[in-house]
Design a protein around this motif. Structure first.
Motif, PDB file in Angstrom:
ATOM      1  N   GLU A  83       0.825  -1.204   0.000  1.00  0.00           N
ATOM      2  CA  GLU A  83       0.000   0.000   0.000  1.00  0.00           C
ATOM      3  C   GLU A  83       0.864   1.262   0.000  1.00  0.00           C
ATOM      4  O   GLU A  83       0.516   2.269  -0.635  1.00  0.00           O
ATOM      5  CB  GLU A  83      -0.924  -0.009   1.214  1.00  0.00           C
ATOM      6  N   GLU A  84       2.017   1.191   0.704  1.00  0.00           N
ATOM      7  CA  GLU A  84       2.935   2.333   0.708  1.00  0.00           C
ATOM      8  C   GLU A  84       3.481   2.586  -0.699  1.00  0.00           C
ATOM      9  O   GLU A  84       3.608   3.741  -1.122  1.00  0.00           O
ATOM     10  CB  GLU A  84       4.083   2.057   1.679  1.00  0.00           C
ATOM     11  N   ALA A  85       3.790   1.497  -1.408  1.00  0.00           N
ATOM     12  CA  ALA A  85       4.284   1.633  -2.780  1.00  0.00           C
ATOM     13  C   ALA A  85       3.212   2.260  -3.675  1.00  0.00           C
ATOM     14  O   ALA A  85       3.502   3.130  -4.505  1.00  0.00           O
ATOM     15  CB  ALA A  85       4.702   0.269  -3.325  1.00  0.00           C
ATOM     16  N   PHE A  86       1.960   1.824  -3.489  1.00  0.00           N
ATOM     17  CA  PHE A  86       0.861   2.400  -4.273  1.00  0.00           C
ATOM     18  C   PHE A  86       0.703   3.888  -3.990  1.00  0.00           C
ATOM     19  O   PHE A  86       0.467   4.691  -4.898  1.00  0.00           O
ATOM     20  CB  PHE A  86      -0.459   1.684  -3.973  1.00  0.00           C
ATOM     21  N   SER A  87       0.850   4.273  -2.731  1.00  0.00           N
ATOM     22  CA  SER A  87       0.690   5.684  -2.366  1.00  0.00           C
ATOM     23  C   SER A  87       1.788   6.554  -2.969  1.00  0.00           C
ATOM     24  O   SER A  87       1.594   7.755  -3.178  1.00  0.00           O
ATOM     25  CB  SER A  87       0.684   5.834  -0.837  1.00  0.00           C
ATOM     26  N   ARG A  88       2.942   5.930  -3.248  1.00  0.00           N
ATOM     27  CA  ARG A  88       4.056   6.667  -3.865  1.00  0.00           C
ATOM     28  C   ARG A  88       4.059   6.550  -5.391  1.00  0.00           C
ATOM     29  O   ARG A  88       5.004   6.977  -6.056  1.00  0.00           O
ATOM     30  CB  ARG A  88       5.387   6.153  -3.307  1.00  0.00           C
ATOM     31  N   ASN A  89       2.966   5.939  -5.916  1.00  0.00           N
ATOM     32  CA  ASN A  89       2.829   5.760  -7.364  1.00  0.00           C
ATOM     33  C   ASN A  89       3.950   4.923  -7.966  1.00  0.00           C
ATOM     34  O   ASN A  89       4.367   5.149  -9.108  1.00  0.00           O
ATOM     35  CB  ASN A  89       2.757   7.116  -8.085  1.00  0.00           C
ATOM     36  N   LEU A  90       4.447   3.970  -7.199  1.00  0.00           N
ATOM     37  CA  LEU A  90       5.456   3.036  -7.691  1.00  0.00           C
ATOM     38  C   LEU A  90       4.763   1.782  -8.222  1.00  0.00           C
ATOM     39  O   LEU A  90       3.778   1.312  -7.659  1.00  0.00           O
ATOM     40  CB  LEU A  90       6.434   2.659  -6.578  1.00  0.00           C
ATOM     41  N   VAL A  91       5.292   1.257  -9.298  1.00  0.00           N
ATOM     42  CA  VAL A  91       4.689   0.078  -9.934  1.00  0.00           C
ATOM     43  C   VAL A  91       5.413  -1.175  -9.448  1.00  0.00           C
ATOM     44  O   VAL A  91       6.579  -1.388  -9.755  1.00  0.00           O
ATOM     45  CB  VAL A  91       4.783   0.174 -11.471  1.00  0.00           C
ATOM     46  N   VAL A  92       4.705  -1.966  -8.681  1.00  0.00           N
ATOM     47  CA  VAL A  92       5.237  -3.248  -8.205  1.00  0.00           C
ATOM     48  C   VAL A  92       4.753  -4.342  -9.156  1.00  0.00           C
ATOM     49  O   VAL A  92       3.690  -4.218  -9.771  1.00  0.00           O
ATOM     50  CB  VAL A  92       4.764  -3.528  -6.757  1.00  0.00           C
ATOM     51  N   LYS A  93       5.537  -5.393  -9.285  1.00  0.00           N
ATOM     52  CA  LYS A  93       5.168  -6.478 -10.189  1.00  0.00           C
ATOM     53  C   LYS A  93       3.731  -6.948  -9.929  1.00  0.00           C
ATOM     54  O   LYS A  93       3.332  -7.145  -8.780  1.00  0.00           O
ATOM     55  CB  LYS A  93       6.115  -7.669 -10.007  1.00  0.00           C
ATOM     56  N   ARG A  94       2.996  -7.155 -10.973  1.00  0.00           N
ATOM     57  CA  ARG A  94       1.619  -7.628 -10.852  1.00  0.00           C
ATOM     58  C   ARG A  94       1.569  -8.983 -10.148  1.00  0.00           C
ATOM     59  O   ARG A  94       0.692  -9.240  -9.314  1.00  0.00           O
ATOM     60  CB  ARG A  94       0.998  -7.741 -12.240  1.00  0.00           C
TER      61      ARG A  94
END
Length: 454
Positions: free
Chosen positions: A416-427
């Motif tokens: 969720e932290e990665a999403f909030s920073r607009n970072l794309v994590v592997k699907r």
């Protein structure tokens, strides 16, 4: 007082013709001035008035007729260049026709180079070819100068490249001798389209026929071979030896290309032999070379040799940069020497080389691989203290580690932290966390992550 001989000549001329003679200097100066004015008028008229096929010739002839001087090759070249800039290619044909039928002077070859480029760059390939073969009709002997211009146009696309052999044969029949520059154009074109075998044959032909081969041509050929050949199986070392037989002396840049090629193919053992050959050729490897070689031997899991190479570059007085340290720290982590990696990271910072996000990612990955998530958290926090921004790869490594130790709650928080920073994590990583949440009955949190994924 004795009068000069020039005065006697002048007196005799006046008695005989009763007029003052014009000096050759004054006549030449006057013609030059008239020609200059004619050229200025021609340039002004061409720029101010759009011209059609008929008016171009009229403008050309009138500009010089008004000033009572003859048309010159420079005037024709000015007209051709102006028409080419305005893409008025139809008028160029009429200008050439007038030049062929109405003038008697020997046309300079550079005018045809302009015409060939004007046609070629506009896609009129056949017109460019026709102009080249009509050059003798303009009282001009074609040479490699205009042939190179035509070849430069033909090699721009695969469709026109197939015309090159026929053009070369016909040009040879016209007495045009191929020069080194001609071969360089062809070799460069073949390298760009990946026909490196044909390019190599041309270079060998140049050497056999005693042409002077520019050393940069060998380098270009070698670089193209390494780009288009299979790095896993192509014998690039043998290829270099074959080039040596035709007077090629590889330099540091060439060896660097070969080293990258071998490392790309996972051939770590061979990079050491290339390093030894460099030393035999008295070429000092630089830091880039040592970094590439380190990468190769570490990928080959030859860690003892990696240590020796790292010590060797230090003894040679080379100061490792962050890329070199990253490669070496990665080797330490791969052999599970995490303490050594941490110490090396501390050493590099003491020596003024700041760790970047790649350095931290390598170290965190090593800790996660060893299952030491507590220490991985510490390094994670250290990144923030040192002002190093975490990237998508950093989050992916940590999330994967916490999923592996079944701490799916912490993994969800990082995601969720990665999403909030607009970072794309592997699907696949996100789907893995969602599946684990579902397995634990945490459906609400799984739905929230699924919404992010969508």
């Amino acid at each position: 007082m004795t009068r000069s001989s020039s005065w006697h000549r002048m007196s005799n001329f006046l008695r005989k013709y009763r007029k003052i003679p014009h000096s050759s200097f004054q006549t030449k100066w006057n013609e030059t001035l008239k020609h200059k004015h004619a050229m200025e008028q021609l340039r002004t008229t061409l720029l101010s008035n759009p011209t059609s096929n008929g008016s171009v010739i009229q403008t050309l002839t009138n500009s010089f007729h008004i000033h009572n001087c003859k048309l010159t090759p420079q005037a024709y070249r000015l007209v051709v260049r102006t028409l080419a800039k305005s893409s008025n290619l139809e008028s160029i044909a009429s200008v050439l026709n007038h030049l062929e039928t109405s003038e008697k002077f020997e046309t300079p070859e550079h005018l045809f180079k302009d015409v060939i480029f004007a046609y070629g760059l506009s896609g009129k390939i056949q017109e460019a070819i026709d102009v080249f073969f009509k050059i003798p009709k303009f009282r001009c002997a074609p040479s490699a100068y205009t042939l190179n211009a035509l070849l430069s146009v033909l090699v721009r696309s695969r469709e026109s490249l197939v015309m090159v052999p026929e053009v070369l044969v016909k040009a040879s029949g016209m007495g045009v001798r191929l020069e080194e520059s001609t071969f360089e154009i062809l070799v460069d074109a073949l390298c760009k389209i990946g026909e490196v075998d044909y390019a190599g044959e041309l270079v060998k032909y140049m050497s056999d026929e005693s042409y002077i081969v520019d050393p940069s041509l060998y380098s270009k050929l070698l670089s193209s071979v390494c780009k288009h050949k299979d790095s896993k199986c192509f014998d690039v070392i043998g290829y270099v030896e074959e080039l040596r037989k035709i007077r090629f002396s590889p330099d540091l840049r060439d060896y660097t290309v070969v080293l990258r090629f071998l490392v790309q193919g996972g051939r770590g053992k061979e990079v050491v032999s290339v390093l030894n050959q460099m030393k035999c050729d008295r070429i000092e490897p630089d830091l880039v070379c040592y970094t590439i070689i380190l990468q190769g031997v570490i990928a080959d899991e030859d860690y003892s040799r990696a240590d020796k190479l790292f010590d060797e570059l230090l003894l040679l007085g080379l100061a490792p940069d962050v890329y070199t340290y990253n490669v070496y720290i990665n080797g330490l982590c791969k052999r599970n020497d995490i303490d050594g990696a941490v110490k090396m990271m501390a050493c590099m910072e003491k020596l003024g080389c700041e760790a970047n996000v790649v350095t931290y990612n390598i170290l965190i990955k090593g800790l996660v691989k060893g299952g030491d998530m507590s220490r991985a958290k510490s390094v994670w926090a250290e990144m923030e203290r040192d002002g190093v921004d975490r990237n998508s790869h950093t989050y992916d490594i940590m999330i994967g580690g916490f999923v592996e130790v079944d701490d799916v709650g912490y993994a969800q928080g990082l995601l969720e932290e990665a999403f909030s920073r607009n970072l794309v994590v592997k699907r696949s990583r996100t789907e893995e966390v969602i599946c684990r949440l579902c397995d634990k009955g945490l459906m609400d949190k799984a739905v929230e992550l699924l919404a992010h994924l969508v």
